[in-house]
Design a protein around this motif. Sequence first.
Motif, mmCIF file in Angstrom:
data_model
loop_
_atom_site.group_PDB
_atom_site.id
_atom_site.type_symbol
_atom_site.label_atom_id
_atom_site.label_comp_id
_atom_site.label_asym_id
_atom_site.label_seq_id
_atom_site.Cartn_x
_atom_site.Cartn_y
_atom_site.Cartn_z
ATOM 1 N N MET A 75 0.839 -1.195 0.000
ATOM 2 C CA MET A 75 0.000 0.000 0.000
ATOM 3 C C MET A 75 0.875 1.246 0.000
ATOM 4 O O MET A 75 1.947 1.259 0.597
ATOM 5 C CB MET A 75 -0.918 0.017 1.234
ATOM 6 N N THR A 76 0.415 2.281 -0.672
ATOM 7 C CA THR A 76 1.188 3.513 -0.729
ATOM 8 C C THR A 76 1.094 4.270 0.580
ATOM 9 O O THR A 76 0.198 4.049 1.380
ATOM 10 C CB THR A 76 0.676 4.403 -1.873
ATOM 11 N N ALA A 77 2.021 5.188 0.754
ATOM 12 C CA ALA A 77 2.093 5.943 2.003
ATOM 13 C C ALA A 77 1.489 7.326 1.842
ATOM 14 O O ALA A 77 2.093 8.325 2.210
ATOM 15 C CB ALA A 77 3.534 6.037 2.472
ATOM 16 N N ASP A 78 0.293 7.411 1.270
ATOM 17 C CA ASP A 78 -0.418 8.676 1.118
ATOM 18 C C ASP A 78 -1.191 8.928 2.406
ATOM 19 O O ASP A 78 -2.389 8.650 2.508
ATOM 20 C CB ASP A 78 -1.352 8.594 -0.094
ATOM 21 N N ILE A 79 -0.486 9.442 3.420
ATOM 22 C CA ILE A 79 -1.045 9.563 4.767
ATOM 23 C C ILE A 79 -1.158 11.023 5.168
ATOM 24 O O ILE A 79 -0.194 11.786 5.078
ATOM 25 C CB ILE A 79 -0.169 8.834 5.799
ATOM 26 N N THR A 80 -2.350 11.399 5.643
ATOM 27 C CA THR A 80 -2.551 12.691 6.301
ATOM 28 C C THR A 80 -2.844 12.414 7.767
ATOM 29 O O THR A 80 -3.674 11.564 8.100
ATOM 30 C CB THR A 80 -3.706 13.478 5.669
ATOM 31 N N PHE A 81 -2.157 13.140 8.634
ATOM 32 C CA PHE A 81 -2.226 12.936 10.076
ATOM 33 C C PHE A 81 -2.832 14.181 10.708
ATOM 34 O O PHE A 81 -2.242 15.252 10.679
ATOM 35 C CB PHE A 81 -0.809 12.679 10.602
ATOM 36 N N TYR A 82 -4.035 14.040 11.255
ATOM 37 C CA TYR A 82 -4.726 15.136 11.931
ATOM 38 C C TYR A 82 -4.431 15.006 13.419
ATOM 39 O O TYR A 82 -4.732 13.976 14.035
ATOM 40 C CB TYR A 82 -6.226 15.058 11.680
ATOM 41 N N THR A 83 -3.886 16.047 14.013
ATOM 42 C CA THR A 83 -3.413 15.899 15.388
ATOM 43 C C THR A 83 -3.368 17.233 16.113
ATOM 44 O O THR A 83 -3.555 18.309 15.526
ATOM 45 C CB THR A 83 -2.010 15.259 15.392
ATOM 46 N N ASN A 84 -3.123 17.140 17.383
ATOM 47 C CA ASN A 84 -2.756 18.263 18.236
ATOM 48 C C ASN A 84 -1.720 17.711 19.206
ATOM 49 O O ASN A 84 -1.912 16.609 19.737
ATOM 50 C CB ASN A 84 -3.981 18.799 18.983
ATOM 51 N N PRO A 85 -0.625 18.426 19.436
ATOM 52 C CA PRO A 85 0.432 17.864 20.285
ATOM 53 C C PRO A 85 0.031 17.703 21.748
ATOM 54 O O PRO A 85 0.727 17.040 22.513
ATOM 55 C CB PRO A 85 1.590 18.856 20.127
ATOM 56 N N GLN A 86 -1.098 18.316 22.138
ATOM 57 C CA GLN A 86 -1.599 18.152 23.502
ATOM 58 C C GLN A 86 -2.733 17.123 23.503
ATOM 59 O O GLN A 86 -3.813 17.368 24.048
ATOM 60 C CB GLN A 86 -2.098 19.504 24.036
ATOM 61 N N ALA A 125 0.309 -0.911 11.582
ATOM 62 C CA ALA A 125 1.145 -2.116 11.631
ATOM 63 C C ALA A 125 0.785 -3.069 10.506
ATOM 64 O O ALA A 125 1.665 -3.688 9.880
ATOM 65 C CB ALA A 125 0.987 -2.802 12.986
ATOM 66 N N ASP A 126 -0.512 -3.191 10.221
ATOM 67 C CA ASP A 126 -0.955 -4.084 9.152
ATOM 68 C C ASP A 126 -0.714 -3.480 7.770
ATOM 69 O O ASP A 126 -0.384 -4.197 6.816
ATOM 70 C CB ASP A 126 -2.442 -4.398 9.309
ATOM 71 N N ALA A 127 -0.891 -2.161 7.658
ATOM 72 C CA ALA A 127 -0.751 -1.502 6.354
ATOM 73 C C ALA A 127 0.692 -1.497 5.869
ATOM 74 O O ALA A 127 0.946 -1.500 4.655
ATOM 75 C CB ALA A 127 -1.277 -0.070 6.437
ATOM 76 N N PHE A 128 1.641 -1.494 6.806
ATOM 77 C CA PHE A 128 3.058 -1.430 6.450
ATOM 78 C C PHE A 128 3.810 -2.575 7.127
ATOM 79 O O PHE A 128 4.591 -2.367 8.066
ATOM 80 C CB PHE A 128 3.630 -0.066 6.825
ATOM 81 N N PRO A 129 3.576 -3.803 6.667
ATOM 82 C CA PRO A 129 4.174 -4.968 7.331
ATOM 83 C C PRO A 129 5.690 -4.963 7.309
ATOM 84 O O PRO A 129 6.324 -5.615 8.144
ATOM 85 C CB PRO A 129 3.597 -6.152 6.542
ATOM 86 N N GLN A 130 6.294 -4.231 6.359
ATOM 87 C CA GLN A 130 7.749 -4.187 6.278
ATOM 88 C C GLN A 130 8.382 -3.563 7.525
ATOM 89 O O GLN A 130 9.564 -3.769 7.790
ATOM 90 C CB GLN A 130 8.197 -3.428 5.022
ATOM 91 N N ALA A 131 7.594 -2.812 8.301
ATOM 92 C CA ALA A 131 8.122 -2.217 9.534
ATOM 93 C C ALA A 131 8.264 -3.247 10.649
ATOM 94 O O ALA A 131 8.919 -2.975 11.665
ATOM 95 C CB ALA A 131 7.222 -1.073 9.994
ATOM 96 N N GLY A 132 7.639 -4.408 10.498
ATOM 97 C CA GLY A 132 7.777 -5.468 11.490
ATOM 98 C C GLY A 132 7.094 -5.188 12.805
ATOM 99 O O GLY A 132 7.548 -5.655 13.855
ATOM 100 N N LEU A 133 5.973 -4.466 12.785
ATOM 101 C CA LEU A 133 5.293 -4.060 14.017
ATOM 102 C C LEU A 133 4.015 -4.842 14.282
ATOM 103 O O LEU A 133 3.420 -4.713 15.353
ATOM 104 C CB LEU A 133 4.987 -2.563 13.969
#
Length: 209
Positions: A1-12, A75-83
């Motif tokens: 799967m491609t890594a077209d990821i948008t991350f919505y966050t707040n550091p708090q 972890a499932d989307a990027f199995p190459q990370a081994g997580l």
Amino acid sequence: MTADITFYTNPQSRGRIARWMLEETGQPYRVELIEYGAAMKSAEFLAINPMGKVPVIRHGEHIVTETAAICAYLADAFPQAGLAPTGDERANYYRWLFFTAGPLEAALTNKSIFGSDPAPDKQGMAGYGNYATAIDVLSHAVKANPYIAGARFTAADVYVGSQVGWGLQFGTIDKRPEFVEYFARISERAAFLRASELDNALAAEPAGS
């Protein structure tokens, strides 16, 4: 799967957990900072997460909310990370990931906000019984193996370890040796250090910048 990821966050927020997981995958991602208040409850953001909270990831056309789910999904989307779990790790991986996201977090929330357990005659309805039981169960899980699923670091450690670290920091988890040693072990990881640095820098930026 491609890594077209948008991350919505707040550091708090629990976004710090999702950030750590993203850094563990090694995949590129784009950050959308969502401020508390009007922005988090805006129609635009509610169309992404009707709960009006962060973190959220959008991976292509897929939207994932709930921090434990984000960790498991990545972890499932990027199995190459081994997580993701393998073989005998699977039972502990799911058991302790969902225990922490469910009974443990409920126990910690009641402890930190309401300051008390359910009444003794109501504890069977609470899902976690009482705070002392939940903490003792977590202690058992942490002492059983070097990592929560076994001998190897997995995505479950990102979520469980973050809850342990926050509990130690804010006093909602006792500073038992097994908790201190477990968090010290996982917080030495390069991805954790990168994620913390990125979120600390984001938190230091003036609002609206």
